[in-house]
Design an enzyme around this catalytic site. Structure first.
Site, PDB file in Angstrom:
ATOM      1  N   ASN A  56      61.387  -5.275 -10.840  1.00  0.00           N
ATOM      2  CA  ASN A  56      62.855  -4.802 -11.003  1.00  0.00           C
ATOM      3  C   ASN A  56      63.543  -4.195  -9.671  1.00  0.00           C
ATOM      4  O   ASN A  56      62.824  -3.821  -8.949  1.00  0.00           O
ATOM      5  CB  ASN A  56      63.057  -3.873 -12.179  1.00  0.00           C
ATOM      6  CG  ASN A  56      62.294  -4.229 -13.583  1.00  0.00           C
ATOM      7  OD1 ASN A  56      62.328  -5.588 -13.899  1.00  0.00           O
ATOM      8  ND2 ASN A  56      62.198  -3.565 -14.612  1.00  0.00           N
ATOM      9  N   VAL A  57      64.563  -4.478  -9.835  1.00  0.00           N
ATOM     10  CA  VAL A  57      65.541  -4.063  -8.579  1.00  0.00           C
ATOM     11  C   VAL A  57      66.505  -2.861  -8.901  1.00  0.00           C
ATOM     12  O   VAL A  57      67.375  -2.786  -8.054  1.00  0.00           O
ATOM     13  CB  VAL A  57      66.342  -5.096  -7.991  1.00  0.00           C
ATOM     14  CG1 VAL A  57      65.428  -6.174  -7.605  1.00  0.00           C
ATOM     15  CG2 VAL A  57      67.214  -5.766  -8.916  1.00  0.00           C
ATOM     16  N   ASP A  58      66.296  -2.379 -10.137  1.00  0.00           N
ATOM     17  CA  ASP A  58      67.429  -1.353 -10.715  1.00  0.00           C
ATOM     18  C   ASP A  58      66.967   0.004 -10.177  1.00  0.00           C
ATOM     19  O   ASP A  58      67.790   1.214 -10.430  1.00  0.00           O
ATOM     20  CB  ASP A  58      67.426  -1.325 -12.178  1.00  0.00           C
ATOM     21  CG  ASP A  58      66.143  -1.470 -12.964  1.00  0.00           C
ATOM     22  OD1 ASP A  58      65.216  -0.483 -12.376  1.00  0.00           O
ATOM     23  OD2 ASP A  58      65.900  -1.995 -13.821  1.00  0.00           O
TER      24      ASP A  58
ATOM     25  N   CYS B 248      71.106  -8.133  12.215  1.00  0.00           N
ATOM     26  CA  CYS B 248      70.734  -7.277  12.917  1.00  0.00           C
ATOM     27  C   CYS B 248      69.578  -6.429  12.464  1.00  0.00           C
ATOM     28  O   CYS B 248      68.739  -5.277  12.715  1.00  0.00           O
ATOM     29  CB  CYS B 248      71.642  -6.163  13.580  1.00  0.00           C
ATOM     30  SG  CYS B 248      72.300  -5.195  12.359  1.00  0.00           S
TER      31      CYS B 248
ATOM     32  N   HIS C 298      60.509  -6.805  -5.519  1.00  0.00           N
ATOM     33  CA  HIS C 298      61.351  -7.622  -5.148  1.00  0.00           C
ATOM     34  C   HIS C 298      62.646  -6.895  -4.413  1.00  0.00           C
ATOM     35  O   HIS C 298      63.867  -7.384  -4.474  1.00  0.00           O
ATOM     36  CB  HIS C 298      61.956  -8.239  -6.406  1.00  0.00           C
ATOM     37  CG  HIS C 298      61.140  -9.181  -6.977  1.00  0.00           C
ATOM     38  ND1 HIS C 298      61.135  -9.784  -8.439  1.00  0.00           N
ATOM     39  CD2 HIS C 298      60.209 -10.057  -6.490  1.00  0.00           C
ATOM     40  CE1 HIS C 298      60.232 -10.405  -8.595  1.00  0.00           C
ATOM     41  NE2 HIS C 298      59.594 -10.759  -7.466  1.00  0.00           N
TER      42      HIS C 298
ATOM     43  N   CYS D 177      78.580  -6.607   8.456  1.00  0.00           N
ATOM     44  CA  CYS D 177      77.839  -5.313   8.625  1.00  0.00           C
ATOM     45  C   CYS D 177      78.617  -4.507   9.633  1.00  0.00           C
ATOM     46  O   CYS D 177      79.476  -4.996  10.735  1.00  0.00           O
ATOM     47  CB  CYS D 177      76.626  -5.937   9.519  1.00  0.00           C
ATOM     48  SG  CYS D 177      75.565  -4.666  10.380  1.00  0.00           S
TER      49      CYS D 177
END
Length: 295
Positions: free
Chosen positions: A118-120, A146, A135, A194
């Site tokens: 999970n990315v939470d 960069c 992930h 960026c």
């Protein structure tokens, strides 16, 4: 090496049925050395949908791939508009009983590690330390030019200012933080570069079609080697990035246990699959072991 190309998996006939018996999980935790591998199913009770299973987002939504994201400015506009809206939901999500129970197992010395697909960030919010984010994390942003990394909330503030009139209504939110919006709804969204070099910004997550860093994979492999048991929580194991560790555990004669309501791609390698909601199963395990969850 492509690591997340498989979006769908159909269970073959003859898979053993799930059980409701939690004793194998209790026994494994009682001896310690358990490596936990979690998927989207542990976060559904926090309001974040799963990709697969009943009501899974893949039935209506194809996640952004790395190839699509890097191909055109239009694709990046579509992603960032949808992700910016979805981030508001992720920002409000809170750990549930499943996350808190995993953290309690760790506090009591029963776990050798936690790997999450999970990315939470909800495991960390629940108090788990040293979580390997297989992930990546939506809480970070990376520049493709960069390689500078910044906090997602900083970009969210910039995007709010640059898109003050952006207030669409989404049809749904997906596990990767992507909201379901039409092309018309995102047409005027302004994407920001960026601040260091003017390059392309991307969330610091592994998109479908992108590779998980080799060093991260090797770290996870070492965790499998050091574990007595691998306990999979809320993952269909459809993608190879997680399934590889279950296969490794089986090859090394480690016990594999799965708690997932639906069949998984790892079932043939598992000692057992418990077919129960994690918000019910994990607190029941803790109660049987007289472990306070807290929080």
């Amino acid at each position: 090496m492509r690591t997340r190309p498989t979006l769908h998996w159909t269970p073959p006939p003859g898979l053993p049925p799930g059980t409701t018996d939690l004793q194998p999980v209790i026994d494994a935790l009682s001896t310690g050395g358990v490596l936990v591998l979690t998927g989207a199913g542990i976060s559904t009770e926090s309001g974040i949908p799963a990709y697969r299973g009943e009501g899974g987002s893949l039935s209506r939504h194809t996640p952004m791939t790395y190839q699509d994201f890097t191909a055109t400015p239009q694709a990046r506009r579509r992603y960032w508009a949808r992700s910016h809206l979805g981030w508001r939901t992720f920002g409000r999500a809170r750990p549930n009983a499943g996350h808190r129970t995993v953290a309690a197992f760790a506090r009591h010395g029963l776990l050798s590690g936690v790997i999450t697909q999970n990315v939470d960030g909800l495991h960390q919010a629940a108090g788990s330390e040293g979580v390997v984010e297989l992930h990546g994390s939506l809480a970070r942003v990376r520049c493709l030019d960069c390689d500078a990394r910044t906090a997602r909330h900083e970009l969210a503030v910039r995007l709010e200012t640059a898109n003050a009139a952006f207030e669409p209504v989404a049809a749904g939110i997906n596990p990767d933080g992507d909201a379901d919006l039409s092309d018309e709804q995102v047409a005027d969204f302004r994407v920001l570069p960026c601040t260091d070099c003017g390059g392309i910004l991307k969330p610091d997550v592994v998109f479908f079609g992108e590779t998980v860093p080799a060093q991260r994979i090797e770290h996870c492999r070492q965790l499998v080697r050091e574990a007595r048991t691998v306990l999979v929580l809320g993952s269909s194991l459809t993608v190879m990035s997680g399934l590889r560790f279950v296969r490794q555990a089986a090859q090394e004669d480690k016990r594999v246990l799965i708690i997932n309501r639906d069949p998984t791609r790892g079932d043939p390698l598992a000692h057992t699959r418990v077919s129960l909601p994690l918000g019910t199963a994990l607190p029941a395990v803790a109660a049987a072991m007289s472990l306070p969850i807290g929080g």
